[in-house]
Every structure is written in C-alpha cells, then in structure tokens.
Design a protein around this motif. Structure first.
Motif, PDB file in Angstrom:
ATOM      1  N   HIS A 189      67.038  29.547  22.469  1.00  0.00           N
ATOM      2  CA  HIS A 189      65.658  29.078  22.320  1.00  0.00           C
ATOM      3  C   HIS A 189      65.041  28.752  23.675  1.00  0.00           C
ATOM      4  O   HIS A 189      64.015  28.064  23.730  1.00  0.00           O
ATOM      5  CB  HIS A 189      65.625  27.845  21.416  1.00  0.00           C
ATOM      6  N   ARG A 190      65.647  29.223  24.762  1.00  0.00           N
ATOM      7  CA  ARG A 190      65.095  28.989  26.089  1.00  0.00           C
ATOM      8  C   ARG A 190      63.693  29.574  26.196  1.00  0.00           C
ATOM      9  O   ARG A 190      63.398  30.538  25.487  1.00  0.00           O
ATOM     10  CB  ARG A 190      66.028  29.581  27.158  1.00  0.00           C
ATOM     11  N   PRO A 191      62.838  29.034  27.043  1.00  0.00           N
ATOM     12  CA  PRO A 191      63.136  28.007  28.039  1.00  0.00           C
ATOM     13  C   PRO A 191      63.371  26.629  27.438  1.00  0.00           C
ATOM     14  O   PRO A 191      62.897  26.325  26.348  1.00  0.00           O
ATOM     15  CB  PRO A 191      61.874  28.008  28.907  1.00  0.00           C
ATOM     16  N   VAL A 192      64.119  25.817  28.212  1.00  0.00           N
ATOM     17  CA  VAL A 192      64.392  24.440  27.820  1.00  0.00           C
ATOM     18  C   VAL A 192      63.650  23.539  28.803  1.00  0.00           C
ATOM     19  O   VAL A 192      63.726  23.730  30.015  1.00  0.00           O
ATOM     20  CB  VAL A 192      65.903  24.143  27.860  1.00  0.00           C
ATOM     21  N   PHE A 193      62.926  22.559  28.270  1.00  0.00           N
ATOM     22  CA  PHE A 193      62.094  21.685  29.091  1.00  0.00           C
ATOM     23  C   PHE A 193      62.666  20.269  29.134  1.00  0.00           C
ATOM     24  O   PHE A 193      63.337  19.829  28.212  1.00  0.00           O
ATOM     25  CB  PHE A 193      60.671  21.602  28.517  1.00  0.00           C
ATOM     26  N   SER A 194      62.340  19.568  30.215  1.00  0.00           N
ATOM     27  CA  SER A 194      62.659  18.150  30.294  1.00  0.00           C
ATOM     28  C   SER A 194      61.656  17.462  31.210  1.00  0.00           C
ATOM     29  O   SER A 194      61.395  17.943  32.324  1.00  0.00           O
ATOM     30  CB  SER A 194      64.073  17.920  30.821  1.00  0.00           C
ATOM     31  N   ALA A 195      61.117  16.372  30.733  1.00  0.00           N
ATOM     32  CA  ALA A 195      60.201  15.570  31.547  1.00  0.00           C
ATOM     33  C   ALA A 195      60.945  14.501  32.327  1.00  0.00           C
ATOM     34  O   ALA A 195      60.334  13.757  33.099  1.00  0.00           O
ATOM     35  CB  ALA A 195      59.149  14.923  30.649  1.00  0.00           C
TER      36      ALA A 195
ATOM     37  N   THR B   5      71.481  20.805  35.717  1.00  0.00           N
ATOM     38  CA  THR B   5      72.427  20.924  34.614  1.00  0.00           C
ATOM     39  C   THR B   5      72.353  19.769  33.633  1.00  0.00           C
ATOM     40  O   THR B   5      72.985  19.805  32.583  1.00  0.00           O
ATOM     41  CB  THR B   5      73.872  21.007  35.163  1.00  0.00           C
ATOM     42  N   ARG B   6      71.583  18.721  33.954  1.00  0.00           N
ATOM     43  CA  ARG B   6      71.433  17.592  33.036  1.00  0.00           C
ATOM     44  C   ARG B   6      70.408  17.874  31.929  1.00  0.00           C
ATOM     45  O   ARG B   6      70.342  17.122  30.957  1.00  0.00           O
ATOM     46  CB  ARG B   6      71.010  16.339  33.800  1.00  0.00           C
ATOM     47  N   ILE B   7      69.590  18.914  32.104  1.00  0.00           N
ATOM     48  CA  ILE B   7      68.617  19.247  31.072  1.00  0.00           C
ATOM     49  C   ILE B   7      69.360  19.608  29.788  1.00  0.00           C
ATOM     50  O   ILE B   7      70.293  20.418  29.803  1.00  0.00           O
ATOM     51  CB  ILE B   7      67.719  20.413  31.517  1.00  0.00           C
ATOM     52  N   THR B   8      68.960  19.008  28.682  1.00  0.00           N
ATOM     53  CA  THR B   8      69.683  19.107  27.417  1.00  0.00           C
ATOM     54  C   THR B   8      68.837  19.812  26.368  1.00  0.00           C
ATOM     55  O   THR B   8      67.628  19.595  26.301  1.00  0.00           O
ATOM     56  CB  THR B   8      70.072  17.709  26.905  1.00  0.00           C
ATOM     57  N   GLY B   9      69.471  20.641  25.564  1.00  0.00           N
ATOM     58  CA  GLY B   9      68.773  21.347  24.496  1.00  0.00           C
ATOM     59  C   GLY B   9      69.406  21.088  23.138  1.00  0.00           C
ATOM     60  O   GLY B   9      70.562  20.676  23.034  1.00  0.00           O
ATOM     61  N   LEU B  10      68.614  21.314  22.113  1.00  0.00           N
ATOM     62  CA  LEU B  10      69.091  21.210  20.730  1.00  0.00           C
ATOM     63  C   LEU B  10      68.322  22.224  19.909  1.00  0.00           C
ATOM     64  O   LEU B  10      67.103  22.133  19.771  1.00  0.00           O
ATOM     65  CB  LEU B  10      68.862  19.807  20.173  1.00  0.00           C
ATOM     66  N   ALA B  11      69.029  23.218  19.371  1.00  0.00           N
ATOM     67  CA  ALA B  11      68.367  24.237  18.563  1.00  0.00           C
ATOM     68  C   ALA B  11      67.757  23.606  17.323  1.00  0.00           C
ATOM     69  O   ALA B  11      68.364  22.712  16.720  1.00  0.00           O
ATOM     70  CB  ALA B  11      69.363  25.330  18.159  1.00  0.00           C
ATOM     71  N   PRO B  12      66.555  24.019  16.929  1.00  0.00           N
ATOM     72  CA  PRO B  12      65.934  23.457  15.719  1.00  0.00           C
ATOM     73  C   PRO B  12      66.855  23.580  14.514  1.00  0.00           C
ATOM     74  O   PRO B  12      67.413  24.634  14.238  1.00  0.00           O
ATOM     75  CB  PRO B  12      64.674  24.315  15.539  1.00  0.00           C
TER      76      PRO B  12
ATOM     77  N   ASN C 161      56.267   4.948  22.710  1.00  0.00           N
ATOM     78  CA  ASN C 161      56.835   4.492  23.976  1.00  0.00           C
ATOM     79  C   ASN C 161      56.610   5.478  25.116  1.00  0.00           C
ATOM     80  O   ASN C 161      57.040   5.238  26.246  1.00  0.00           O
ATOM     81  CB  ASN C 161      58.335   4.239  23.821  1.00  0.00           C
ATOM     82  N   GLY C 162      55.985   6.608  24.800  1.00  0.00           N
ATOM     83  CA  GLY C 162      55.717   7.605  25.825  1.00  0.00           C
ATOM     84  C   GLY C 162      56.849   8.583  26.065  1.00  0.00           C
ATOM     85  O   GLY C 162      56.793   9.387  27.006  1.00  0.00           O
ATOM     86  N   THR C 163      57.900   8.545  25.251  1.00  0.00           N
ATOM     87  CA  THR C 163      58.987   9.517  25.362  1.00  0.00           C
ATOM     88  C   THR C 163      58.478  10.883  24.925  1.00  0.00           C
ATOM     89  O   THR C 163      57.772  11.001  23.919  1.00  0.00           O
ATOM     90  CB  THR C 163      60.181   9.109  24.486  1.00  0.00           C
ATOM     91  N   ILE C 164      58.834  11.939  25.674  1.00  0.00           N
ATOM     92  CA  ILE C 164      58.245  13.260  25.449  1.00  0.00           C
ATOM     93  C   ILE C 164      59.323  14.322  25.317  1.00  0.00           C
ATOM     94  O   ILE C 164      60.321  14.322  26.049  1.00  0.00           O
ATOM     95  CB  ILE C 164      57.288  13.620  26.605  1.00  0.00           C
ATOM     96  N   HIS C 165      59.107  15.213  24.369  1.00  0.00           N
ATOM     97  CA  HIS C 165      59.907  16.433  24.251  1.00  0.00           C
ATOM     98  C   HIS C 165      58.956  17.615  24.179  1.00  0.00           C
ATOM     99  O   HIS C 165      57.954  17.579  23.465  1.00  0.00           O
ATOM    100  CB  HIS C 165      60.803  16.406  23.012  1.00  0.00           C
ATOM    101  N   ILE C 166      59.283  18.679  24.918  1.00  0.00           N
ATOM    102  CA  ILE C 166      58.437  19.875  24.988  1.00  0.00           C
ATOM    103  C   ILE C 166      59.260  21.085  24.567  1.00  0.00           C
ATOM    104  O   ILE C 166      60.431  21.216  24.945  1.00  0.00           O
ATOM    105  CB  ILE C 166      57.915  20.099  26.418  1.00  0.00           C
ATOM    106  N   GLU C 167      58.644  21.974  23.802  1.00  0.00           N
ATOM    107  CA  GLU C 167      59.281  23.243  23.464  1.00  0.00           C
ATOM    108  C   GLU C 167      58.205  24.283  23.195  1.00  0.00           C
ATOM    109  O   GLU C 167      57.038  23.955  22.935  1.00  0.00           O
ATOM    110  CB  GLU C 167      60.200  23.092  22.256  1.00  0.00           C
ATOM    111  N   LEU C 168      58.608  25.545  23.284  1.00  0.00           N
ATOM    112  CA  LEU C 168      57.659  26.620  22.999  1.00  0.00           C
ATOM    113  C   LEU C 168      57.193  26.549  21.549  1.00  0.00           C
ATOM    114  O   LEU C 168      57.944  26.144  20.667  1.00  0.00           O
ATOM    115  CB  LEU C 168      58.303  27.985  23.240  1.00  0.00           C
ATOM    116  N   ASP C 169      55.968  26.968  21.335  1.00  0.00           N
ATOM    117  CA  ASP C 169      55.450  27.088  19.974  1.00  0.00           C
ATOM    118  C   ASP C 169      55.955  28.407  19.405  1.00  0.00           C
ATOM    119  O   ASP C 169      55.499  29.480  19.784  1.00  0.00           O
ATOM    120  CB  ASP C 169      53.925  27.054  19.995  1.00  0.00           C
ATOM    121  N   ALA C 170      56.942  28.318  18.501  1.00  0.00           N
ATOM    122  CA  ALA C 170      57.580  29.521  17.970  1.00  0.00           C
ATOM    123  C   ALA C 170      56.615  30.399  17.184  1.00  0.00           C
ATOM    124  O   ALA C 170      56.837  31.606  17.024  1.00  0.00           O
ATOM    125  CB  ALA C 170      58.761  29.134  17.088  1.00  0.00           C
TER     126      ALA C 170
END
Length: 296
Positions: free
Chosen positions: A18-24, A29-36, A271-280
């Motif tokens: 599901h790349r790209p994988v985003f992190s704010a 290598t610390r960027i973490t992903g989780l498949a829907p 709290n302002g925590t953000i997750h970003i992913e492509l719009d499938a």
C-alpha cells in the motif's frame, strides 16, 4: 469532505503493498505501516521459530567457516572444530549451510517486516539471532582450537605465530558479534513497542478519527534507503476550522511515487495526531519510474 468515521473492508495485503507510507512524526526505517483491515503486528510463533532457525543456521555456518580456515592455516588439525583429514566434505557442508542460511535469513527478514509493519523493528529482530549464531559458532570453533593447551595456544595466538590465524579471527568475530548482538537485543524491545504503538495509532485514527480529503505536494528527496526514495512532502486539507498544512515524510519505491497534487486522506483526532494515506478510490497516477530511480 467533512468529519466522518471510517471502516475499511478487510484487506489481506502486505502494508508495503500500500506504499507510499507517510509519517508526520517519524523518518527513515522508523516509519510504520498497517495495511487496511490487518491486525496489529506482534511476535508470532512463526517469527520465533524462524528466529531460532536463523540462529542455528548462522551458528553452523560460522562454525564450519572457522573450521575451514583452521584446516587451511593450522599446523595441526587437532586444533580444528572439524577434523576430517580431507577438507572437501567441510567445503560441501559450508556451501549447503550457506544456501540454507541465506534462505532462512531472507524469509525471516521479509516476514518480520510484513508482520511488524516497520523496517527498523524487523531489522533488529533479524539481526539478534544472526549475531548470536555468529558469536556461538565462532566461539565454539575458537574454544576447540585452544582446548588442547589453553595457556600455550593463547600465548602463541597473541604472539601471532603461524598456524594461529584462524583462532585469532574466530575469537575477534565472536567478540564483535557478541558485543553488537547485545546492543541489538537492548534496542529490540523499544523498537517493537514503537512499531506496535504506531500501528495502534493508525488503527485508532482509521476507526475513530476525523477524516478529511487532502492534496499531496511533493518536495525533494531526503535520502535513499536502498533503491527506495524517501521524500519530504506537504499535505494540505480543509476542515471546519479552516485550511491546514502538514509536513511529512513519504517512503515509497520508484514506481509508486504519486503525481504532485494527488488526493490523500488525512485522519486526525482532537489531540492533533495525524495519519496520512493515499485515497484508494481516487485512481492515483504515479510519476514515471525512471524519475525516482536511484543513479548508479
């Protein structure tokens, strides 16, 4: 698009599919992903068994390698961990062990990356049994070599006498692997916790967070990790509170770099925590692969 709660259909894909994988927040290598639709990563029985096999394989490989070196340099074969008179059986065993070790290590690395959702955690999880195996294999070979007369053999090795090269090399490799391995083991629990916390946050935001439509704006390449680029990006989106701009990192492969202005989904909480992913559902167009292929 306004606030909404999202629930995804189960998707059995690898998070890297599901790349790209985003992190704010994270980089490299610390960027973490989780498949829907995927469960949170954890250390499974299969991972533990693969780690044990990796340890055994590297132990056998380095033990045989040290024995081959001993047979080639020692003045007496009684010092060597394998005393076969003819070194060809040992060479054959080393080749077979090398092939099996490579296969086991690659399998462990790929499965750990897929299961844990983070390259750093997967790398440490693979490195721990690998280094432990090297330390044990070389350590046993060195111990066997000095067992006949420890004080004298150790003195000859320190004096760099001909025939003691394999003992010195095995001892150095065992010591370095043990020291590095202890560092890896000390870092591993923290890496596993970090990956699990990041995946928990992603899952929580997908299920309970506010979802907004955003636009991706590409920046420069920050660095390359192997053949894969990591880019600085900016994501803009609107909410009832107005327009927002978020700076983030994007990990991907050369063939999966979204075109500038691509649609993304932004999940956030109070709290302002953000997750970003492509719009499938947006039918993302990707940049030409050669544009983001690393120069040789």
């Amino acid at each position: 698009m306004t606030d909404a709660v999202i629930r995804r259909d189960v998707d059995t894909g690898n998070w890297w599919d599901h790349r790209p994988v985003f992190s704010a927040t994270d980089k490299g290598t610390r960027i973490t992903g989780l498949a829907p639709g995927q469960p949170l990563g954890r250390v499974t029985t299969r991972l533990v068994v693969s780690a044990v096999l990796c340890f055994a394989a590297w132990g056998a490989l380095t033990w045989l390698g040290s024995s081959l070196l001993c047979l080639a340099t020692s003045t007496t074969s009684s010092r060597c961990a394998v005393d076969v008179g003819d070194e060809w059986p040992t060479i054959a065993g080393f080749v077979v062990a090398g092939y099996l070790t490579l296969h086991i290590t690659v399998d462990l690395s790929e499965h750990a990356r897929e299961r844990l959702g983070q390259r750093r955690a997967a790398s440490l999880f693979r490195s721990a049994p690998l280094l432990a195996g090297m330390a044990v294999g070389c350590g046993i070979a060195a111990a066997v070599a000095i067992a006949s007369d420890p004080p004298e053999v150790i003195r000859q090795t320190i004096d760099c006498m001909v025939g003691t090269e394999s003992i010195a090399i095995s001892a150095v490799v065992a010591s370095c692997a043990a020291g590095w391995g202890l560092t890896v083991v000390a870092r591993l629990p923290g890496a596993l916790r970090h990956a699990h916390e990041r995946q928990s946050t992603i899952e929580r935001l997908r299920l309970e967070g506010r979802r907004y439509a955003g636009r991706l704006h590409l920046g420069e390449i920050s660095f390359w990790l192997g053949d894969n680029p990591e880019l600085n990006v900016t994501v803009t989106y609107g909410s009832t509170a107005g327009q927002h701009e978020v700076r983030a990192r994007m990990r991907t492969s050369p063939d999966r770099v979204p075109a500038d202005g691509s649609r993304v989904l932004v999940f956030t909480d109070l709290n302002g925590t953000i997750h970003i992913e492509l719009d499938a559902a947006a039918g993302t167009v990707f940049e030409p692969e050669q544009r983001y292929t690393a120069a040789e």
